[in-house]
Structure formats: C-alpha cells, structure tokens
Write a protein that holds these residues in place. Structure first.
Motif, short mmCIF file in Angstrom:
data_model
loop_
_atom_site.label_atom_id
_atom_site.label_comp_id
_atom_site.label_asym_id
_atom_site.label_seq_id
_atom_site.Cartn_x
_atom_site.Cartn_y
_atom_site.Cartn_z
N GLY A 19 115.81 110.44 1.77
CA GLY A 19 116.70 110.48 2.93
C GLY A 19 116.30 109.41 3.93
N ALA A 20 117.29 108.93 4.66
CA ALA A 20 117.08 107.77 5.52
C ALA A 20 116.06 108.02 6.63
CB ALA A 20 118.42 107.33 6.12
N TYR A 21 115.97 109.25 7.06
CA TYR A 21 115.08 109.54 8.19
C TYR A 21 113.99 110.54 7.80
CZ TYR A 21 119.25 107.51 10.27
OH TYR A 21 120.29 106.68 10.55
N ALA A 22 113.75 110.66 6.50
CA ALA A 22 112.88 111.73 6.02
C ALA A 22 111.39 111.40 6.11
CB ALA A 22 113.23 112.06 4.58
N SER A 23 111.06 110.13 6.25
CA SER A 23 109.62 109.78 6.15
C SER A 23 109.14 109.00 7.37
CB SER A 23 109.38 108.98 4.88
OG SER A 23 109.89 107.68 5.07
N ILE A 24 109.75 109.29 8.51
CA ILE A 24 109.32 108.55 9.71
C ILE A 24 108.22 109.35 10.40
CG2 ILE A 24 110.12 107.45 11.83
CD1 ILE A 24 112.78 106.96 10.47
N ASP A 25 107.05 109.31 9.77
CA ASP A 25 105.89 110.09 10.22
C ASP A 25 104.81 109.14 10.71
OD1 ASP A 25 107.28 112.09 8.63
OD2 ASP A 25 106.34 111.11 6.91
N PRO A 26 103.72 109.71 11.26
CA PRO A 26 102.59 108.85 11.64
C PRO A 26 102.08 108.09 10.41
CG PRO A 26 102.34 111.02 12.60
CD PRO A 26 103.50 111.10 11.65
N ARG A 27 101.71 106.87 10.60
CA ARG A 27 101.27 106.02 9.50
C ARG A 27 100.00 105.28 9.83
NH1 ARG A 27 104.53 106.25 4.76
NH2 ARG A 27 106.05 107.83 5.39
N THR A 28 99.20 105.04 8.81
CA THR A 28 97.93 104.35 8.99
C THR A 28 98.07 102.88 8.61
OG1 THR A 28 96.75 106.39 8.57
CG2 THR A 28 95.50 104.34 8.32
N ARG A 29 97.66 102.03 9.50
CA ARG A 29 97.67 100.60 9.19
C ARG A 29 96.40 100.26 8.42
NH1 ARG A 29 99.10 99.26 14.89
NH2 ARG A 29 97.22 98.03 14.92
N THR A 30 96.52 99.31 7.53
CA THR A 30 95.41 98.96 6.65
C THR A 30 94.33 98.18 7.39
OG1 THR A 30 94.87 98.02 4.51
CG2 THR A 30 96.38 96.76 5.87
N THR A 31 93.13 98.19 6.83
CA THR A 31 92.07 97.30 7.34
C THR A 31 92.27 95.93 6.72
OG1 THR A 31 90.60 97.74 5.49
CG2 THR A 31 90.35 99.12 7.43
N ILE A 32 91.57 94.97 7.28
CA ILE A 32 91.62 93.65 6.68
C ILE A 32 90.30 92.97 7.03
CG2 ILE A 32 92.70 92.51 8.67
CD1 ILE A 32 93.78 91.91 5.10
N TYR A 61 74.90 82.24 17.73
CA TYR A 61 75.81 81.93 16.62
C TYR A 61 75.37 82.61 15.32
CZ TYR A 61 76.79 78.39 20.12
OH TYR A 61 77.08 77.75 21.30
N ALA A 62 74.53 83.65 15.47
CA ALA A 62 73.89 84.25 14.29
C ALA A 62 74.77 85.24 13.55
CB ALA A 62 72.60 84.94 14.71
N SER A 63 75.82 85.72 14.18
CA SER A 63 76.57 86.81 13.53
C SER A 63 78.05 86.50 13.41
CB SER A 63 76.39 88.11 14.32
OG SER A 63 77.14 88.02 15.51
N ILE A 64 78.36 85.23 13.25
CA ILE A 64 79.77 84.87 13.14
C ILE A 64 80.15 84.85 11.65
CG2 ILE A 64 81.55 83.19 13.77
CD1 ILE A 64 79.91 82.57 16.26
N ASP A 65 80.26 86.05 11.11
CA ASP A 65 80.51 86.25 9.68
C ASP A 65 81.87 86.88 9.49
OD1 ASP A 65 77.63 85.90 9.64
OD2 ASP A 65 77.55 88.01 10.25
N PRO A 66 82.33 87.02 8.23
CA PRO A 66 83.58 87.75 8.00
C PRO A 66 83.49 89.16 8.56
CG PRO A 66 82.90 86.60 6.01
CD PRO A 66 81.77 86.48 6.99
N ARG A 67 84.57 89.64 9.11
CA ARG A 67 84.57 90.95 9.75
C ARG A 67 85.79 91.76 9.34
NH1 ARG A 67 80.05 92.14 13.12
NH2 ARG A 67 78.82 90.24 12.81
N THR A 68 85.61 93.06 9.30
CA THR A 68 86.69 93.96 8.92
C THR A 68 87.32 94.56 10.16
OG1 THR A 68 85.59 94.43 6.85
CG2 THR A 68 87.25 96.01 7.57
N ARG A 69 88.62 94.46 10.24
CA ARG A 69 89.35 95.10 11.34
C ARG A 69 89.57 96.57 11.00
NH1 ARG A 69 93.33 90.56 11.52
NH2 ARG A 69 94.91 92.15 11.17
N THR A 70 89.57 97.40 12.00
CA THR A 70 89.67 98.84 11.77
C THR A 70 91.10 99.25 11.40
OG1 THR A 70 89.14 100.99 12.74
CG2 THR A 70 90.21 99.41 14.18
N THR A 71 91.22 100.43 10.80
CA THR A 71 92.55 101.00 10.59
C THR A 71 92.97 101.71 11.87
OG1 THR A 71 91.68 103.14 9.91
CG2 THR A 71 92.14 101.54 8.19
N ILE A 72 94.21 102.05 11.93
CA ILE A 72 94.69 102.83 13.07
C ILE A 72 95.88 103.64 12.58
CG2 ILE A 72 96.31 101.08 13.95
CD1 ILE A 72 93.96 103.02 16.16
#
Lengths: 519, 519
Positions: free
Chosen positions: A24-37, B26-37
């Motif tokens: 459904g078009a509005y069935a899954s508009i829930d809180p969502r977690t954004r990924t890490t990177i 300049y000792a800790s300028i390494d790749p870093r992981t951003r948090t989820t939310i």
C-alpha cells in the motif's frame, strides 16, 4: 506470491534478493534507520608538509586510487542527460582494466549510453539500477535478458531512500561536475557543460564510500556557489569534456502546438479549477513535455485571472516555470534538474530557485519530502488500468521504456494527481484491464484526462462531489475504456517468459511489480 | 597518565568516561565511521486525509511530543548569541515538568543564559558541552563545581565530528529559527530576529533523533532561501520572540583605535607579508575583535598595493569581510556566523557569501574541511607558553573564560597561524612556562605577535629563514617571556583541587587537557 495489487512476484529473486512485497502506498512510512558509512579523512598540511591532494591525472588513476574491483557498485547521475560522456568514459576504463561484475547504479540511462551494452554482454556490467531510463539500446538489452541480474527500477525518491537505508550501497560515486575546484567543491550551473542542479547525486556524495568528481572546468578555489561541498569528495579528475552541450540541455522547451494536446491541457486545467486547487499558496509540478507545459500554461492563465500567488513549482524545471517565478506567480522553485538554458541560468543565480536533493524531493522515509507539500501533479503514462494503476516502465509490447522518475513519489504526495494522455497511442488504447507493469499504484492516482473523456478515481468522492455539476466529459473509467477499445480494438495479450529482467521497487523499497522478458 | 603534552589526565573520568589521550595534532586523521540514526518518517496526506502536521502550539507540547525525559541530551545553537531566549525558554519548560539529569549540548553559552545556573543547582542540568562559552554566570558555576559531571569543551570542528561519530548523541535538537515555515524549512537571515547563518547546528539537524524548530517568524511555505530543509525537522513551534535584537548582532563591528592594538596588527601584517602569504589566491580568517580586524585592515592594504585577489575569507563574518568581498578582494566568503547587520544581509542575499556547516568548517574526520585550505589565521589567547601551546579556556586564576571555538581547528589547518595579543594583560604576562589549560597544541601555532616582540615557533624553520633579514622585533620566545616577567613579575601559581570540572577535547575527540576546580 501475489502482492496486494495482485501482481505475481517470487519471494526471492535471484540477483536481487529477498522481496519485500508492496503493501500500500502509505503502509510503510515508519521510523527508519540511516546507514553508517566509513569515509577517509583528508589530512591538512602539517605546516611543513603539504596535505593530501585530491587532484588526479586521469580517470584511470581514480579507478586505481579508489581500489575499484570486481563486484563493486559505481554510481552516476543523469543531469547531463543524452549528452553525458562521463558514464561511458569511466566504464571504458573499468572494462579496459579487466574489472568485471560491476553494478551500475545510475540515476538515469539515456540513448547515449549505448556503449554499456557491450559491457553488459561481456560481463563487465552485471547489474543496473536506475530511476530513469529512456527507450534505447540499454533498455532493449535489459528487456532481452542480456544483463545477468534483473535491473532495479526505483523512483527519484526511492533511490535516495535506498542509499540512506543502506539498501543501495555505492562503493564509488562518479560525479560529472560542470564546475569544480581542486578540493572537490562542485556546482552544475557554471561552465561549458553547465547542466543545472545536480540534485539526484547529493545522496551518493553523502553515502558512497568514495566520491570522484570528473570535471572539464577546473576553477580557482572555491567553486562558487557550491552544490556539493569538499567534505564529501575524495578525488578530482579533469577531462577534456564531460558532455555534448547539444545533448545536455534543450535550447528551449515549449508548450505543445498539437490541438489534441491543447484540448487535454484545457480540460485538465478546468478540472483542477473546478475542484478548487487554483488558489492562494497553491503548488504545482508538471513534466517538461509539450502537453504538460500546456497544462502549466492553462493553470497560469487561471492563476492570473484569479490574482493568485502560488507557493512553489517543483521537479525538473523549464523556462516556463522560471518565467512563472519571475512573474511572481510562484514564490519559489524546488529544482531537481534543469531542462533548458534559461533554467540553468536561473538555478545558478536566483536564490528563490532552489536545488533540492533527491531525498528532499521524494524520499518517503524522512521528516517529509517536498512532494508531501505538492498540490497539483500532472503525470504521464504508457498505460493505465481500470484500477488507476499506472505503467511508465514498459510499453505494451513488454519492452522497457522508462522508470518511475518522480512518478510514484509525486502521485503519492500530491493532493491531486492527474494523468494526461491521448486515449489512443500508436493505435493502442492506453487504458487496460491490467497494466503490463505497475509503477504507481491506483490509490495515488486521482484522475485520468484524455481527449475522449475524463475519469475520476472513485476513491476521491470529494472530487466527484465537487464535479457533480461539471460540464467536463466525466465518465466511469470502464466507460472510457470501452470507448478506447471500440476505437482501437482489444490488444493481443503479450506473452512472457519466466525470466525476470527487472524489479520495480515502489518508493518505499517494497516490490510493486517485476518485468518479465517478453517472448 | 600524562598525554604527550605532559598534561596529567586520568584514564577514566567520572561523568565523562574513558579518555582517549591526545597524541598529536595530526595523529588521528584516519578513516572514520559515521553513526546511524533512526528518524521518524512524516506521512503525507493519503488524498482523503491530511498528513502529519508539524506545527505545535507551544514548547511544552514539543517537549511532550518528543518524549523528552530524564537523562536525555538536548541541543541548542548560539547564533542568537547574548540575545538568545530559546535555550532558557526550553530549559524552563523542561524544569517545570520535573525532568532531570539533562545534558545541554549547546554550541555556545553566553551571559544571557544565567537562568541555567538554577537548573544546574537543582539537578535539572547535570551535563554541559559547548564549543564556545563567554565569561559569565554559567562559566562560573562550572568552575565552582556546581555541575554534577565535568563540562566538555570542544572546538567548532570537533563538535560536528562528535555528532557524526555518535560520540555526542543528541536526543532532541532545538533550533532557534529566525525564519521558518510550517513544515520546518529554516533560514537565519530573515525576520525580526535575523542573526545570519545557522551553520553550527546543521549537524544536529542531520543527526539528532528529533528536531524542533522554534520561531518567532512563521512565513508562508516555503521559507526561502532554505538553510535547514524540512526533511530534517520534526516539529515547528511559534513563540513571541526568540531573542533580543540588541544581543543578537552588533550594529557595527570596528577596527580597534587602540594604538597598541594597531601596532600589533601592523607587525602581524608585516610578518605575513615578509613570509610570502600576501599573494594571489590567498585566504584569511580573523576573529571579530578590534585588533583582529585591524590585522585584516592591514592585510587589505597590502593586497590592494600588490593587486592581489584572495580566494576566500572565512569564519565568523563581519562587515569588514563583506566589504572585502564586495570590493573583489576575495572571491568568496565561507560563513559560520554573522556578527553584524551588514553580514546578516549579505549572507541572506549574496551567492558568493556561503554558509558552511560546522563539519565543512573544521571537522578533521571528513574529506577535508575548509580550514585545510586556509592560509592565514589570526588567533587570540588568554595564555601561551614557551612551547607555543595556547589556552583560551581558563583565565590565569583558573576560572573558565571560553572554549576553543574555531581556535584549534584553524590553527591545525592554516598555513600560518599567528596569535596576536598584548604581552601583558591585566598586569599579568600572557607568556607562561606552562599554560593553565591547553586548548591548541604548540605544534599548530606558528607565531606570537605582541607589542613587546615577536616569537616564531622554532619548528617553522621555513619562516625563520624567510625572516632572517627582517627588521621586525623577532626573538626567542623565552627572551620575550623574560621581558614580560620583568614587567609583570612572576605570577603566583594557582592551586587546584583534584576535582575535574571540565574536559578539553581536541578537535579529533582526544583529551588534550582537563580543567580542575581552583582552590
């Protein structure tokens, strides 16, 4: 299994994975977690030694530095449209290096991307995902089943959703940059290959593991104004040309002069007016096609007659909307791409002409995209069925013709979504019992305006009430279909193999339909 | 344990946690992981029913809707400076509701935030973290040990780093919004409480669990131009006034007329010129104080004399830098806050005057903040020691006077960082054997320019080489200290208790020092 629209979809699709069925078009508009990177940090100079430089000698060096290898996902954006050189250039380097099994996560694919067909055949490219695809060699290759994995079709809002959720993980994003400095600040509105805003690729800049800007216009630091900032860009590569100006933008975009198109436009505008949507603060989005612009022209006349000021125009922007902004008919524009030179210039200079990220445009899983604020949406269709489901993915012979783009995002968000189309297209009636492929669900489509009659979605009792004394040729959608069928005859059913060549994701990431290979 | 600067720091600090010791600039300028939310998704209307509304009746309703409860972290920003009403209003509601153990993660605290002292005493507020704090009631309360947990002092770049890394998790961010629409699009440059750009709070909009905009200027949709977009804002609250215009911005910011300040400024500019930093494409940042602006005025004269065009001015922006932009002496400005009305107006209208997020400004853990591109940085100090370590956190009596702000970010990134100060301040010599609290490490400070002489960091052999024939009063920093000590006498050492009242994080999140409660 069948999803709630009755579309037969496997629970698991080889090369795609587990299916989350559309509910459904509005069935899954829930809180969502954004990924890490995880991103690298770029060292500044330490006072005595220079810091990390980003400028590389060639695309080849960028492919090497990013460690691009078999099985990775690379992403591209389509703001250079049918003039884009960058996708082909990068993929050629990848192919020449013998790298295979690449997933091309492009926001859009055009006819100019024909060279990708060879890489599909040779296994360099095994996956493709797009939010837009124009009829052409790549679409044909996918239809024919040449790609190892099913292509994934998303919407303009669904793609950033997938990127933010981690469903679409991009290893290396290549950003075609019409204006760029040595540290990766980018805009799309300046330079010989200026194409306008670069909105659809903003999420990749934020969520890809690595980001490479490819530019033919390296400017002194800082590139200004900045659309994508240096803190999201790892490398900068200069090339002679990122695109063919003739393919990038139209010189002009124009209202149709076809009398049938004009008739449909007038009827659509009358419908919008009678249902009370021409009013102070109204917002509006249309496509860049001639009939869509004709609707805009009709709406404009009515706004002027009523002395109404709209809040915003949105979507892909044309000179027509820029003119409405400059004439004070809208207070602002929300822009995801620019179709002509007037729009490019306006996007680069007018603070009321604002770029919006793909996520701000249509992602259903954030604190509210702009489509939620949209009143009037004018849409196209290759087919529409008596449940008001719309197909813009496949033609009536089963060939892949497009992808949602903003179709199902705007249909879901807008207060009135109207499909405008000739009832007959290429001797076939666009109205079907069942569309070949569902792109936008019927519950989000409010009206169909054709040259032979108008159908209102029966769910919209409010609209029907407002239109009960209308002189517009309003009829039941089945009646309209009968008219079409009488004129065109019943089409022969298409026969399909079992092979799934495409997966159509609704904007929320559920699978609304699949595309099977035509026999 | 002692960190590499020899500062005695526990491995674990009660109320702060495990300490990551500072290991070098300049000792800790390494790749870093951003948090989820995880964020809520805002429903659009479903055609027949309206979607989720964001507009709430009161701050009280916002506190209820967000589920604010004991132990949570709330965040505020300081662009309304000493005119801010929002922090006090929100904290009053929280206190009135009996909520306790709140961590106030403010980008800055001013004298106007005196009401917080009562909440500190009553246990409503048990933690505070800031990147800027002005001498005043809250600073005194922290110094006296009234706060349960040690305050955390970060830099302008360190705070967004902490937010992105998940080190500083914000439950609810309250954004003072001078211009806002019903769906949460915000700018800081328009309205009766216009304060300029809102840069420091951008990371909170992106990474807080929930975001509430508090505005006294609800405008028709869409607020335009937009700084913080609706897709990051959960709720909007209107109040009568978010701030006192007299405290928000200065009418004007001016070059000092003090002859000693002018003498220091002239010497600093001469030093910059002789070391080759007045050149095409140069970039520059100064504070908004009279002496700093006097250095800018001297630099400007030399740029004009050489016919040089700079790339950018950065940091907190004043009318002086706007003038340099408009006169073509810089191609662009990167702005994190606006100190006067001229700057506010420019930020709201000139595309070359660009807001930059706190992360783009100074976060060491991204693809390169703007400080990495900064040539010349003019800094202040409450103390500096013979290793060139700078203190801007505590006065020489141990009282908390400030926080890094952009100090250690710009010192680390810039090609030449110069501390300008009178050698004697309040009858004390600013030059110490050891500073009371290290904020910026000596390896990032290149020169000290005072009214009594100039010292160059001996690490900068390149500068010393360029200055070997200079007529500037360049001397060893120990010699300069002897001059100061002769004039001021040796200061009495301050005595401290064991109680740690503040933790000073370097921009990378390591602990560079702690603040102990003075006896």
């Amino acid at each position: 299994m069948k999803n709630i629209l009755g579309r037969e979809i496997p629970e698991y699709i080889e090369g795609y994975g587990q299916v989350r069925p559309y509910k459904g078009a509005y069935a899954s508009i829930d809180p969502r977690t954004r990924t890490t990177i995880t991103r690298r940090s770029i060292k500044p100079g330490n006072k005595l030694e220079p810091g990390d430089a980003k400028l590389l000698a060639s695309i080849e060096e960028a492919v090497e530095k990013t460690g691009l290898k078999d099985g990775m996902t690379v992403s591209f954006h389509h703001h250079l449209r049918n003039g884009d050189y960058v996708t082909n250039m990068v993929m050629k380097v990848i192919a020449d290096k013998g790298i295979k099994d690449i997933h091309v996560a492009a926001t859009g694919i055009f006819a100019c991307h024909e060279p990708l067909v060879e890489y599909i055949k040779s296994g360099v490219i095994t996956g493709i995902s797009v939010n837009y695809i124009s009829p052409g060699p790549v679409a044909k290759a996918i239809t024919k089943g040449l790609l190892s994995k099913p292509a994934v079709f998303r919407s303009h809002g669904g793609r950033p959703r997938a990127v933010e959720a981690g469903d679409l993980h991009v290893d290396v994003a290549f950003i075609a940059a019409p204006c760029c400095d040595h540290y990766g600040n980018i805009n799309g509105t300046h330079g010989k290959s200026a194409c306008g805003v670069l909105s659809y690729i903003y999420p990749d800049a934020q969520y890809a593991d690595q980001v490479v800007a490819v530019t033919d216009n390296l400017v002194p630091y800082p590139a200004c104004p900045i659309e994508i900032t240096q803190d999201f860009v790892d490398y900068v590569v200069t090339v002679d040309s990122i695109g063919d100006p003739n393919g990038i933008v139209s010189g002009t975009t124009k209202v149709t002069s076809d009398p049938i198109g004009l008739k449909i436009a007038a009827a659509a505008a009358e419908l919008i007016d009678e249902t009370g949507y021409i009013k102070e603060g109204m917002s509006c989005q249309t496509g860049a096609g001639g009939t869509s612009l004709a609707v805009a022209a009709e709406i404009k006349k009515r706004m002027q007659a009523k002395g109404v000021v709209g809040s915003f125009g949105a979507g892909g922007i044309t000179a027509y909307f820029v003119e409405m902004l400059n004439e004070g008919l809208f207070r602002a524009l929300f822009d995801v791409q620019d179709f002509d030179l007037v729009s490019v210039a306006s996007a680069g200079s007018n603070p009321k002409h604002m770029a919006m990220s793909g996520s701000l445009y249509g992602n259903p899983h954030n604190c509210g995209p702009v489509v939620n604020n949209l009143d009037i949406m004018i849409l196209g269709a290759t087919e529409i069925d008596t449940d008001f489901n719309v197909n813009v993915v496949t033609g009536s012979d089963g060939t892949i013709m497009g992808a949602s783009g903003g179709h199902n995002d705007t249909a879901a968000g807008s207060k009135i979504s109207i499909v405008v189309t000739n009832l007959l297209k290429g001797r076939l009636c666009v109205l079907r019992d069942k569309v070949t492929t569902v792109t936008s669900p019927g519950e989000t489509i409010d009206a169909l305006v054709t040259d032979r009659g108008i159908a209102i979605n029966p769910r919209r009792t409010d609209l029907l009430e407002k239109l009960k004394n209308s002189k517009l040729p309003i009829m039941d959608i089945n009646t309209l279909k009968e008219i079409g069928d009488k004129l065109a005859g019943k089409p022969d059913p298409i026969e399909f193999t079992d092979r799934i060549v495409g997966v159509v994701e609704y904007r929320d990431g559920t699978v609304i339909d699949v595309v099977r290979q035509p026999k």
